[in-house]
Design a protein around this motif. Structure first.
Motif, mmCIF file in Angstrom:
data_model
loop_
_atom_site.group_PDB
_atom_site.id
_atom_site.type_symbol
_atom_site.label_atom_id
_atom_site.label_comp_id
_atom_site.label_asym_id
_atom_site.label_seq_id
_atom_site.Cartn_x
_atom_site.Cartn_y
_atom_site.Cartn_z
ATOM 1 N N ASN A 241 0.818 -1.211 0.000
ATOM 2 C CA ASN A 241 0.000 0.000 0.000
ATOM 3 C C ASN A 241 0.852 1.260 0.000
ATOM 4 N N VAL A 242 2.004 1.195 -0.674
ATOM 5 C CA VAL A 242 2.891 2.358 -0.813
ATOM 6 C C VAL A 242 3.036 2.675 -2.298
ATOM 7 N N LEU A 243 2.889 3.951 -2.635
ATOM 8 C CA LEU A 243 2.907 4.342 -4.045
ATOM 9 C C LEU A 243 3.652 5.662 -4.212
ATOM 10 N N PHE A 244 4.642 5.667 -5.113
ATOM 11 C CA PHE A 244 5.316 6.908 -5.500
ATOM 12 C C PHE A 244 4.606 7.481 -6.728
ATOM 13 N N ILE A 245 4.253 8.755 -6.664
ATOM 14 C CA ILE A 245 3.579 9.421 -7.782
ATOM 15 C C ILE A 245 4.449 10.577 -8.250
ATOM 16 N N PHE A 246 4.863 10.535 -9.504
ATOM 17 C CA PHE A 246 5.644 11.616 -10.096
ATOM 18 C C PHE A 246 4.724 12.363 -11.070
ATOM 19 N N ASP A 247 4.155 13.462 -10.595
ATOM 20 C CA ASP A 247 3.251 14.263 -11.417
ATOM 21 C C ASP A 247 4.074 15.217 -12.292
ATOM 22 N N GLU A 248 3.511 15.600 -13.440
ATOM 23 C CA GLU A 248 4.229 16.453 -14.400
ATOM 24 C C GLU A 248 5.572 15.826 -14.773
ATOM 25 N N ALA A 249 5.575 14.518 -14.992
ATOM 26 C CA ALA A 249 6.827 13.772 -15.167
ATOM 27 C C ALA A 249 7.431 13.903 -16.560
ATOM 28 N N ARG A 250 6.766 14.609 -17.453
ATOM 29 C CA ARG A 250 7.316 14.726 -18.808
ATOM 30 C C ARG A 250 8.678 15.418 -18.829
ATOM 31 N N CYS A 251 8.961 16.223 -17.794
ATOM 32 C CA CYS A 251 10.260 16.899 -17.751
ATOM 33 C C CYS A 251 11.409 15.908 -17.592
ATOM 34 N N LEU A 252 11.107 14.678 -17.159
ATOM 35 C CA LEU A 252 12.156 13.664 -17.017
ATOM 36 C C LEU A 252 12.618 13.130 -18.371
ATOM 37 N N LEU A 253 11.898 13.454 -19.429
ATOM 38 C CA LEU A 253 12.255 12.952 -20.756
ATOM 39 C C LEU A 253 13.399 13.740 -21.380
ATOM 40 N N GLN A 254 13.759 14.860 -20.778
ATOM 41 C CA GLN A 254 14.867 15.657 -21.304
ATOM 42 C C GLN A 254 16.197 14.979 -20.998
ATOM 43 N N SER A 255 17.092 15.028 -21.959
ATOM 44 C CA SER A 255 18.415 14.408 -21.801
ATOM 45 C C SER A 255 19.481 15.473 -21.634
ATOM 46 N N ALA A 256 20.520 15.111 -20.925
ATOM 47 C CA ALA A 256 21.659 16.022 -20.790
ATOM 48 C C ALA A 256 22.315 16.208 -22.149
ATOM 49 N N GLU A 257 22.934 17.350 -22.343
ATOM 50 C CA GLU A 257 23.584 17.630 -23.622
ATOM 51 C C GLU A 257 24.657 16.581 -23.909
ATOM 52 N N GLY A 258 24.576 16.007 -25.091
ATOM 53 C CA GLY A 258 25.540 14.994 -25.491
ATOM 54 C C GLY A 258 25.191 13.594 -25.018
ATOM 55 N N SER A 259 24.059 13.446 -24.332
ATOM 56 C CA SER A 259 23.648 12.135 -23.826
ATOM 57 C C SER A 259 22.349 11.707 -24.486
ATOM 58 N N GLN A 260 22.205 10.413 -24.730
ATOM 59 C CA GLN A 260 20.972 9.879 -25.291
ATOM 60 C C GLN A 260 20.089 9.259 -24.206
ATOM 61 N N VAL A 261 20.534 9.337 -22.966
ATOM 62 C CA VAL A 261 19.804 8.744 -21.858
ATOM 63 C C VAL A 261 19.124 9.848 -21.052
ATOM 64 N N SER A 262 17.816 9.774 -20.917
ATOM 65 C CA SER A 262 17.058 10.777 -20.166
ATOM 66 C C SER A 262 16.971 10.388 -18.690
ATOM 67 N N ASN A 263 16.543 11.339 -17.860
ATOM 68 C CA ASN A 263 16.344 11.042 -16.449
ATOM 69 C C ASN A 263 15.250 10.005 -16.246
ATOM 70 N N PHE A 264 14.312 9.944 -17.176
ATOM 71 C CA PHE A 264 13.266 8.924 -17.078
ATOM 72 C C PHE A 264 13.872 7.523 -17.143
ATOM 73 N N VAL A 265 14.787 7.313 -18.067
ATOM 74 C CA VAL A 265 15.439 6.005 -18.199
ATOM 75 C C VAL A 265 16.259 5.698 -16.945
ATOM 76 N N ILE A 266 16.951 6.701 -16.427
ATOM 77 C CA ILE A 266 17.777 6.506 -15.229
ATOM 78 C C ILE A 266 16.900 6.162 -14.025
ATOM 79 N N LEU A 267 15.769 6.872 -13.877
ATOM 80 C CA LEU A 267 14.849 6.580 -12.775
ATOM 81 C C LEU A 267 14.260 5.181 -12.938
ATOM 82 N N ARG A 268 13.933 4.803 -14.159
ATOM 83 C CA ARG A 268 13.377 3.465 -14.396
ATOM 84 C C ARG A 268 14.363 2.383 -13.986
ATOM 85 N N ARG A 269 15.646 2.591 -14.227
ATOM 86 C CA ARG A 269 16.663 1.620 -13.797
ATOM 87 C C ARG A 269 16.688 1.535 -12.281
ATOM 88 N N ALA A 270 16.538 2.672 -11.607
ATOM 89 C CA ALA A 270 16.524 2.664 -10.140
ATOM 90 C C ALA A 270 15.298 1.913 -9.617
#
Length: 275
Positions: A241-270
């Protein structure tokens, strides 16, 4: 003919049954200044109206809350069967359609939620995100280790809350998150832990080949999973009965300059570390 005093006292007001906002427009103000003040008034009215909507009776003739809870349970079951890439799913809907209000209703169903709004300074919606939290979780330097440390630090704070006598309720828990110090303590713990093993990923040797690098990464994530298992089992508290909610999460789709990996992918690995 209007007098100078009348010109200086043109007033625009936006009101409802509980509040009134009035702005005085001086005759010598520029068009841009007047427009900015009008937009401020409009934003205030919309924010206040939205806040009132959150506090009003929730109408759910189609049992959306029940169906959402069933979706969460199905995602959890599929993750335990190892048929998912990570224990998460997306909630997609247009703005102002009730997504955030739905999330807050879960707290009334004995579900302990972590509500994290990632909307930045330009976000005009409600509820607002904690600025320090948004900055930390959307930074282009985020790593799997930091996200993992953050998730575990958040859970540890929940465990402490549930060990109180009498135990705190899920509704009390969501109210605690309105305190400005709530996320500060979690972030401090996460930052400290992310600089230590097993969260800290050891540097790679430039002479290592791809196979050796992959083996090092697999060893790293295995140690993280073992650490999570150890901590969560020691708490002897159900995670169903524990749930993490990331609202407005589209900002995680941005990638660092020169990287093809977004924060969304990094969070998904975690998230893959969860048992």
């Amino acid at each position: 003919m209007a007098t100078r005093k009348q010109n200086q006292q043109e007033v625009v007001s936006l009101s409802n049954s509980e509040s009134v906002l009035a702005l005085g427009f001086d005759a010598h103000m520029t068009y841009e200044s007047c427009t900015a003040m009008a937009e401020t008034a409009e934003n205030y009215y919309l924010a206040h109206a939205t806040k009132l909507a959150f506090e009003s009776e929730y109408v759910d003739p189609n049992r959306v809350v029940d169906r959402f809870i069933a979706s969460v349970a199905a995602c959890r079951d599929e993750w335990r069967k190892q048929t998912l890439n990570a224990p998460y799913f997306a909630v997609v809907q247009a703005s102002m359609m009730g997504k955030s209000r739905l999330f807050f209703r879960l707290a009334e169903r004995q579900i302990f939620i972590f509500y994290i709004c990632l909307g930045g300074p330009e976000f005009n919606g409600y509820p607002k995100g904690d600025p320090a939290l948004v900055k930390a979780l959307t930074s282009q330097t985020c790593s799997e280790g930091f996200y993992a440390a953050f998730l575990l630090a958040a859970l540890e704070k929940l465990f402490e809350f549930r060990r109180t006598d009498p135990p705190g309720s899920s509704a009390d828990w969501i109210r605690q998150q309105q305190d400005t110090t709530f996320w500060t303590s979690i972030l401090e713990r996460a930052k400290n832990q992310s600089r230590q093993l097993p969260f800290l990923f050891p540097g790679l040797d430039k002479d290592e080949n791809e196979q050796q690098i992959n083996e090092r990464k697999n060893q790293y994530f295995t140690k993280l999973r073992n650490h999570f298992d150890h901590v969560l089992q020691a708490q002897a508290t159900s995670q169903d009965n524990v749930l993490f909610i990331f609202d407005e999460a589209r900002c995680l789709l941005q990638s660092a300059e020169g990287s093809q990996v977004s924060n969304f992918v990094i969070l998904r690995r975690a998230l893959q570390i969860f048992p």
